[in-house]
Motif scaffolding. Structure first.
Motif, PDB file in Angstrom:
ATOM      1  N   ASN A  78       1.250  -0.833  -0.284  1.00  0.00           N
ATOM      2  CA  ASN A  78      -0.246  -0.032   0.076  1.00  0.00           C
ATOM      3  C   ASN A  78       0.597   1.511   0.138  1.00  0.00           C
ATOM      4  N   LYS A  79       0.718   1.462  -1.227  1.00  0.00           N
ATOM      5  CA  LYS A  79       2.523   3.134  -0.840  1.00  0.00           C
ATOM      6  C   LYS A  79       1.660   3.774  -2.663  1.00  0.00           C
ATOM      7  N   TRP A  80       2.240   5.040  -1.990  1.00  0.00           N
ATOM      8  CA  TRP A  80       1.343   6.573  -3.642  1.00  0.00           C
ATOM      9  C   TRP A  80       2.220   5.836  -4.940  1.00  0.00           C
ATOM     10  N   VAL A  81       1.696   6.175  -6.495  1.00  0.00           N
ATOM     11  CA  VAL A  81       2.120   6.304  -7.624  1.00  0.00           C
ATOM     12  C   VAL A  81       1.770   7.415  -7.372  1.00  0.00           C
ATOM     13  N   ALA A  97      -1.994   5.347 -17.244  1.00  0.00           N
ATOM     14  CA  ALA A  97      -2.557   4.342 -17.498  1.00  0.00           C
ATOM     15  C   ALA A  97      -2.397   3.052 -16.197  1.00  0.00           C
ATOM     16  N   LEU A  98      -0.653   3.083 -15.173  1.00  0.00           N
ATOM     17  CA  LEU A  98      -0.502   2.419 -15.063  1.00  0.00           C
ATOM     18  C   LEU A  98      -1.366   2.789 -13.620  1.00  0.00           C
ATOM     19  N   LEU A  99      -1.449   3.667 -13.241  1.00  0.00           N
ATOM     20  CA  LEU A  99      -2.203   4.516 -11.802  1.00  0.00           C
ATOM     21  C   LEU A  99      -4.037   3.870 -12.438  1.00  0.00           C
ATOM     22  N   LEU A 100      -4.571   4.102 -13.307  1.00  0.00           N
ATOM     23  CA  LEU A 100      -6.235   3.240 -13.725  1.00  0.00           C
ATOM     24  C   LEU A 100      -6.107   2.479 -13.126  1.00  0.00           C
ATOM     25  N   ALA A 101      -4.701   1.451 -14.142  1.00  0.00           N
ATOM     26  CA  ALA A 101      -4.944  -0.289 -14.162  1.00  0.00           C
ATOM     27  C   ALA A 101      -4.350  -0.795 -12.277  1.00  0.00           C
ATOM     28  N   ILE A 102      -3.778   0.370 -11.814  1.00  0.00           N
ATOM     29  CA  ILE A 102      -3.682  -0.189 -10.319  1.00  0.00           C
ATOM     30  C   ILE A 102      -5.133   0.035  -9.828  1.00  0.00           C
ATOM     31  N   THR A 103      -5.560   0.893  -9.290  1.00  0.00           N
ATOM     32  CA  THR A 103      -6.766   0.812  -8.137  1.00  0.00           C
ATOM     33  C   THR A 103      -8.446   0.551  -9.020  1.00  0.00           C
ATOM     34  N   LEU A 104      -8.208   0.324 -10.461  1.00  0.00           N
ATOM     35  CA  LEU A 104      -9.373  -0.798 -10.737  1.00  0.00           C
ATOM     36  C   LEU A 104      -9.278  -2.488 -10.019  1.00  0.00           C
ATOM     37  N   ALA A 128      -5.676   3.357  -3.946  1.00  0.00           N
ATOM     38  CA  ALA A 128      -5.670   4.514  -4.544  1.00  0.00           C
ATOM     39  C   ALA A 128      -4.720   5.477  -5.290  1.00  0.00           C
ATOM     40  N   THR A 129      -4.994   5.663  -6.541  1.00  0.00           N
ATOM     41  CA  THR A 129      -3.098   6.520  -7.265  1.00  0.00           C
ATOM     42  C   THR A 129      -3.515   7.899  -7.320  1.00  0.00           C
ATOM     43  N   ALA A 130      -2.130   8.517  -7.525  1.00  0.00           N
ATOM     44  CA  ALA A 130      -2.581   9.935  -7.557  1.00  0.00           C
ATOM     45  C   ALA A 130      -1.922  10.319  -9.266  1.00  0.00           C
ATOM     46  N   HIS A 131      -2.676  10.577  -9.825  1.00  0.00           N
ATOM     47  CA  HIS A 131      -3.138  11.632 -10.534  1.00  0.00           C
ATOM     48  C   HIS A 131      -2.322  13.339 -10.713  1.00  0.00           C
ATOM     49  N   GLY A 132      -0.959  13.309 -10.736  1.00  0.00           N
ATOM     50  CA  GLY A 132      -0.534  14.800 -10.437  1.00  0.00           C
ATOM     51  C   GLY A 132       1.005  15.210 -11.020  1.00  0.00           C
ATOM     52  N   HIS A 141      -1.399  18.451 -19.282  1.00  0.00           N
ATOM     53  CA  HIS A 141      -0.781  18.685 -20.109  1.00  0.00           C
ATOM     54  C   HIS A 141      -0.394  20.239 -20.330  1.00  0.00           C
ATOM     55  N   VAL A 142      -1.045  20.980 -19.881  1.00  0.00           N
ATOM     56  CA  VAL A 142      -1.109  22.300 -19.603  1.00  0.00           C
ATOM     57  C   VAL A 142      -1.625  23.129 -18.435  1.00  0.00           C
ATOM     58  N   PRO A 143       0.319  22.736 -17.884  1.00  0.00           N
ATOM     59  CA  PRO A 143       0.190  22.987 -15.627  1.00  0.00           C
ATOM     60  C   PRO A 143      -0.780  24.361 -15.633  1.00  0.00           C
ATOM     61  N   PRO A 144      -0.672  24.503 -13.969  1.00  0.00           N
ATOM     62  CA  PRO A 144      -0.560  23.761 -13.242  1.00  0.00           C
ATOM     63  C   PRO A 144      -1.581  22.581 -13.524  1.00  0.00           C
ATOM     64  N   GLN A 145      -0.895  21.623 -12.101  1.00  0.00           N
ATOM     65  CA  GLN A 145      -2.826  20.876 -11.883  1.00  0.00           C
ATOM     66  C   GLN A 145      -2.791  20.625 -10.902  1.00  0.00           C
ATOM     67  N   ILE A 146      -3.854  20.190 -10.416  1.00  0.00           N
ATOM     68  CA  ILE A 146      -4.601  19.783  -8.466  1.00  0.00           C
ATOM     69  C   ILE A 146      -4.259  17.941  -9.130  1.00  0.00           C
ATOM     70  N   THR A 147      -4.122  17.511  -7.732  1.00  0.00           N
ATOM     71  CA  THR A 147      -4.196  16.301  -7.583  1.00  0.00           C
ATOM     72  C   THR A 147      -4.085  15.200  -7.551  1.00  0.00           C
ATOM     73  N   PHE A 148      -5.405  14.782  -8.207  1.00  0.00           N
ATOM     74  CA  PHE A 148      -6.674  13.995  -8.564  1.00  0.00           C
ATOM     75  C   PHE A 148      -6.383  12.885  -7.774  1.00  0.00           C
ATOM     76  N   ILE A 149      -7.302  11.829  -6.845  1.00  0.00           N
ATOM     77  CA  ILE A 149      -6.875  10.500  -6.095  1.00  0.00           C
ATOM     78  C   ILE A 149      -7.957   9.577  -6.385  1.00  0.00           C
ATOM     79  N   ASN A 150      -7.233   9.030  -7.822  1.00  0.00           N
ATOM     80  CA  ASN A 150      -8.518   7.641  -7.971  1.00  0.00           C
ATOM     81  C   ASN A 150      -8.562   6.502  -6.735  1.00  0.00           C
ATOM     82  N   GLY A 151      -9.751   7.050  -7.036  1.00  0.00           N
ATOM     83  CA  GLY A 151     -11.182   6.223  -5.289  1.00  0.00           C
ATOM     84  C   GLY A 151     -11.297   6.636  -4.551  1.00  0.00           C
ATOM     85  N   ALA A 152     -10.817   8.026  -4.817  1.00  0.00           N
ATOM     86  CA  ALA A 152     -11.782   9.059  -4.007  1.00  0.00           C
ATOM     87  C   ALA A 152     -13.011   9.886  -3.925  1.00  0.00           C
TER      88      ALA A 152
END
Length: 338
Positions: free
Chosen positions: A103-106, A114-121, A126-130, A308-319
């Motif tokens: 249980n660790k963040w990616v 693709a890896l983030l979504l696959a891990i959570t599904l 939970a994984t972190a898109h940011g 790809h147009v920064p900056p970006q919020i950190t979205f948590i898959n599963g939250a």
């Protein structure tokens, strides 16, 4: 139930290039980013794949997967942050050991999504898109990007509020480096298809649509099983960002997602600002958003801080999230609920 990792003080960051590595002439930016993080109290460990790049990937798929698996299973590594995205991460998914993940963040975006979504599904972790690693090389970080650390430091049961940026970056200016990496010059304005204020509630899932669309129909993109197994059937908010697709390719991808059932029990969609979205025969991205909103009967917020147009919020898959757009300003309140 969703499982949330927790970022502790003094954590060890594992850097592995699950997609593209870094060519020799850019090794210094990885070293600089590592130094900045070490100055914040982290320990940084870089894998071999970080330093190599050939034929659109850091290394063969089996080697990339093995290094990622090793870091995920290691007691010494607390969080994994790839240097950046790339092109061919999808090659490693069949070699990832989802059964023995700790249980660790990616954290990352672009091809990494693709890896983030696959891990959570697959696992309910939970994984972190940011932000990715190289964008943390500045003397400072803008307020939106800097939130990654606060978000990932939340404990299960807690919540965290993020707000839309004041300004975003229109173009990269590598010849004139900024102390904060990005050149934030353009006023940020979150928009909605309805042209009014919008509030959406649900569990977050998403990523770069160019990439995650390729999970459809594979063992790594079973959204229905994820909802039933880990969410108890609750609604989903999809956040999506477009890296390179013109408007007709974006539309095709969204129709594919719809036909695959990904938008069932969806309470709303969020779209990031994009450097692409090129119109085809006067068919604009706003046309795409309006058509999809009408088809699904749900609200859509767009030009948000994601991708790809920064900056970006950190979205948590599963939250669980409550997302609002009010008079051009946005908020994302995420709850780390099981």
């Amino acid at each position: 139930m969703i499982t949330y990792p927790h970022l502790k003080n003094g954590a060890t960051i594992g850097v592995t290039a699950a997609s593209s590595g870094v060519p020799v002439e850019l090794h210094e930016i990885v070293k600089l980013a590592s130094t900045r993080l070490e100055q914040k109290g982290f320990r940084v460990v870089c894998g071999d794949t970080v330093w190599t790049q050939k034929k659109a990937k850091s290394a063969p798929a089996v080697k990339r997967a093995a290094e990622f698996n090793e870091m995920m299973e290691s007691h010494e590594v607390d969080i994994i942050i790839p240097p950046w995205g790339g092109e061919l991460l999808v090659e490693i998914l069949e070699h990832i050991d989802f059964e023995n993940m700790k249980n660790k963040w990616v954290l990352g975006y672009s091809d990494t999504s693709a890896l983030l979504l696959a891990i959570t599904l697959r696992t309910g972790i939970a994984t972190a898109h940011g932000t990715n690693l190289v964008d943390l090389r500045g003397e400072c970080s803008d307020g939106t990007t800097a939130m990654w650390q606060k978000v990932l430091s939340c404990k299960p049961g807690e919540s965290v509020l993020q707000k839309s940026s004041d300004y975003y970056q229109k173009e990269w200016r590598h010849d004139n480096p900024s102390p904060c990496v990005f050149h934030l010059t353009e006023p940020t304005r979150w928009k909605s298809v309805s042209n009014g204020d919008v509030k959406i509630k649900g569990r977050l899932l998403g990523g770069c649509i160019d990439i995650i669309r390729h999970l459809i129909g594979t063992p790594f993109g079973d959204v229905q099983s994820f909802r039933n197994t880990f969410l108890g059937g609750g609604p989903i908010i999809w956040y999506l960002e477009n890296c390179e697709l013109n408007t007709t390719d974006l539309r095709r991808s969204l129709v594919q997602m719809k036909l695959a059932g990904w938008f069932e029990h969806c309470s709303g969609l969020l779209f990031g600002r994009s450097p692409a979205n090129t119109p085809v025969d006067n068919y604009t991205v706003e046309d795409v958003y309006h058509t999809l909103s009408d088809e699904l009967g749900i609200p859509i917020i767009y030009d948000i801080d994601c991708g790809h147009v920064p900056p970006q919020i950190t979205f948590i898959n599963g939250a669980y999230a409550e997302v609002e757009a009010v008079e051009g300003k946005g908020t994302v309140l995420q709850y780390f609920r099981p």
